[in-house]
Design a protein around this motif. Sequence first.
Motif, short mmCIF file in Angstrom:
data_model
loop_
_atom_site.label_atom_id
_atom_site.label_comp_id
_atom_site.label_asym_id
_atom_site.label_seq_id
_atom_site.Cartn_x
_atom_site.Cartn_y
_atom_site.Cartn_z
N PHE A 149 53.93 50.53 28.42
CA PHE A 149 53.69 49.24 27.79
C PHE A 149 52.24 48.85 28.04
CE2 PHE A 149 54.52 44.45 28.10
CZ PHE A 149 54.56 44.27 26.72
N SER A 150 51.50 48.58 26.98
CA SER A 150 50.06 48.37 27.13
C SER A 150 49.72 47.24 28.09
CB SER A 150 49.41 48.12 25.77
OG SER A 150 49.89 46.92 25.18
N GLN A 151 50.49 46.17 28.09
CA GLN A 151 50.18 45.04 28.96
C GLN A 151 50.24 45.45 30.44
OE1 GLN A 151 48.95 42.06 28.35
NE2 GLN A 151 48.93 41.60 30.53
N GLU A 152 51.19 46.28 30.79
CA GLU A 152 51.27 46.75 32.18
C GLU A 152 50.03 47.55 32.54
OE1 GLU A 152 54.25 49.35 35.10
OE2 GLU A 152 54.56 49.35 32.93
N LEU A 153 49.58 48.39 31.61
CA LEU A 153 48.38 49.19 31.85
C LEU A 153 47.15 48.31 31.96
CD1 LEU A 153 49.10 52.08 29.31
CD2 LEU A 153 49.54 52.07 31.78
N PHE A 154 47.08 47.27 31.13
CA PHE A 154 45.93 46.37 31.17
C PHE A 154 45.82 45.67 32.53
CE2 PHE A 154 46.30 45.60 26.30
CZ PHE A 154 45.70 46.83 26.07
N THR A 155 46.95 45.21 33.04
CA THR A 155 46.93 44.49 34.31
C THR A 155 46.53 45.42 35.45
OG1 THR A 155 48.58 42.92 33.52
CG2 THR A 155 48.29 43.09 35.90
N LYS A 156 47.04 46.65 35.44
CA LYS A 156 46.64 47.61 36.47
C LYS A 156 45.14 47.88 36.40
CE LYS A 156 51.05 50.10 36.87
NZ LYS A 156 51.75 51.40 36.63
N ARG A 157 44.62 48.00 35.21
CA ARG A 157 43.18 48.25 35.06
C ARG A 157 42.37 47.04 35.50
NH1 ARG A 157 40.38 52.36 32.40
NH2 ARG A 157 42.38 53.45 32.70
N ALA A 158 42.87 45.84 35.21
CA ALA A 158 42.18 44.63 35.64
C ALA A 158 42.11 44.54 37.16
CB ALA A 158 42.88 43.40 35.07
N LEU A 159 43.22 44.85 37.82
CA LEU A 159 43.25 44.82 39.28
C LEU A 159 42.26 45.84 39.87
CD1 LEU A 159 47.10 44.55 39.94
CD2 LEU A 159 45.41 42.71 39.95
N LYS A 160 42.19 47.00 39.25
CA LYS A 160 41.25 48.04 39.71
C LYS A 160 39.81 47.56 39.56
CE LYS A 160 40.28 52.99 38.94
NZ LYS A 160 38.89 52.94 38.45
N PHE A 161 39.50 46.93 38.43
CA PHE A 161 38.14 46.42 38.21
C PHE A 161 37.78 45.35 39.24
CE2 PHE A 161 35.40 43.19 36.26
CZ PHE A 161 34.28 43.95 35.97
N ILE A 162 38.70 44.43 39.48
CA ILE A 162 38.46 43.36 40.45
C ILE A 162 38.24 43.95 41.84
CG2 ILE A 162 39.51 41.38 41.60
CD1 ILE A 162 40.97 40.82 38.93
N GLU A 163 39.08 44.89 42.22
CA GLU A 163 38.97 45.53 43.54
C GLU A 163 37.63 46.22 43.69
OE1 GLU A 163 40.34 46.64 47.27
OE2 GLU A 163 41.84 45.91 45.85
#
Length: 479
Positions: free
Chosen positions: A213-227
């Motif tokens: 599901f794209s939204q799940e992937l987006f949130t994981k990528r957002a967390l990675k960017f923030i980290e």
Amino acid sequence: MNEIEIQFIKSLGTAVITGVTFLSVSSCNEKQEKTRLPNIIYIMADDLGYNDLGCYGAPRIQTPNIDRMAADGICFTQHYAGTSVCAPSRSSLMTGQHTGNPHVSGNMQWEPYGKFPLPENTTTVAFLLKETGYKTTLIGKWGLGVEGTSGDPLKQGFDSYYGYLCQVLAHNHAPEYLMENGEKVYLDNKVVWTDTSHWTKGLGSYSIEINQFSQELFTKRALKFIEENRNDPFFLYFSVIIPHDNGEAPEGKRYSDIPSFEPYDDKDWTESEKGYAAMITYLDKDVEIILDKLKELGIDENTLVIFTSDNGGDSPGSFYTESNQPFRGHKRDLYEGGIRVPFIARGTGKIEPGTQTGHVSAFWDFMPTVCELAGIEIPDITDGISYLPAMLGQPQQKHDHLYFEFHEQGGKQAVIKENWELIRFDVKNPEKTRVELYNLEIDIGEQNNLTEQMPEKVAELLPLFSQDHTESPWFTFIP
């Protein structure tokens, strides 16, 4: 205080209130100064209506985390999108200009695919922040030019991107692939593509097997960017596609490409209604995940988080009558229901928690606001006014008026000035052109057209249409 503001205050209820504070920019060395600039996260839903959040009055959709964000920050009750449809609204956000300017003013298809791209050398919010030392990324939907065109996000100030460049591809929440920095990243989903004779030119699809599901992937990528960027100032443009429908899916399945209908499985609703509500609640949980990550990293006090929608709602079934209440109209309308959107800001510390403001603001105000936050000289090109003072409860400069264009359905224009809205229809068909006038202070539902009763007000506002519209070869009102 008008009826909307009173209802809004009631809807906040007794939510738990906390406060956060931005760190000021010091005059230390360059590295220290960069890290003390405020981070900026701009979360933009897709086709979410003013009344789809609990804090704005939603009676059936659960959004406890966005409501808590509202309780921790400030909500604007009269904030406007760039216009009532996707690409030009997003262009207005990025360029700091209203849709009367000669850039992306409509949802025009372009070659080889996608929408009309932002021109070369466009000054965008991302460009200004990147030049100041921010790490910049787009996660989600772009819609302002695909790879290889002048509108490629990598040419418009973003260090990286992950998601959908093409709006048609973004109809599917579980697509065959996503784009990352010019490359296709294939997912474990099975889709059916439209044929080339369809208006989507073969680029539309719907899923018959969903594993990612794209939204799940987006949130994981957002967390990675923030980290990865927690020690540097960053700009995260989190432009999700929830709750946009998939018009290429079979009837009744256009809101069904979501992992589950929780927590609405047992509701006596249609599948589309369950899917619509479930998408919004899914996004609400992702907002919590992002806010928790900021707190975990100790940077929540120095991060401005904004939540809004790109235009008015376009919801299914019974939600269609609820999403934009108490306003008239929906997506593609220039009535209030098509352009007035929820807007929540959290993270400045000087914001009085749980507050709301009736300050009239719009997407093109984002550029001067972030410039003020980051100590950037505000470009002369912007039509915007920083809404930072309104956030902080300080004296706020006001717009003389707001202007909107819509280039489909014969062309429309709208002006909002001092609680008056004048809308012009069929602009491209002079023999059919007409106007409607509404007093928003006493008629928020725009039911009483005052054109005949108040010709002097029409005459006062009418010149603003030609004053604010600039003709371009691509987006014209000339027949």
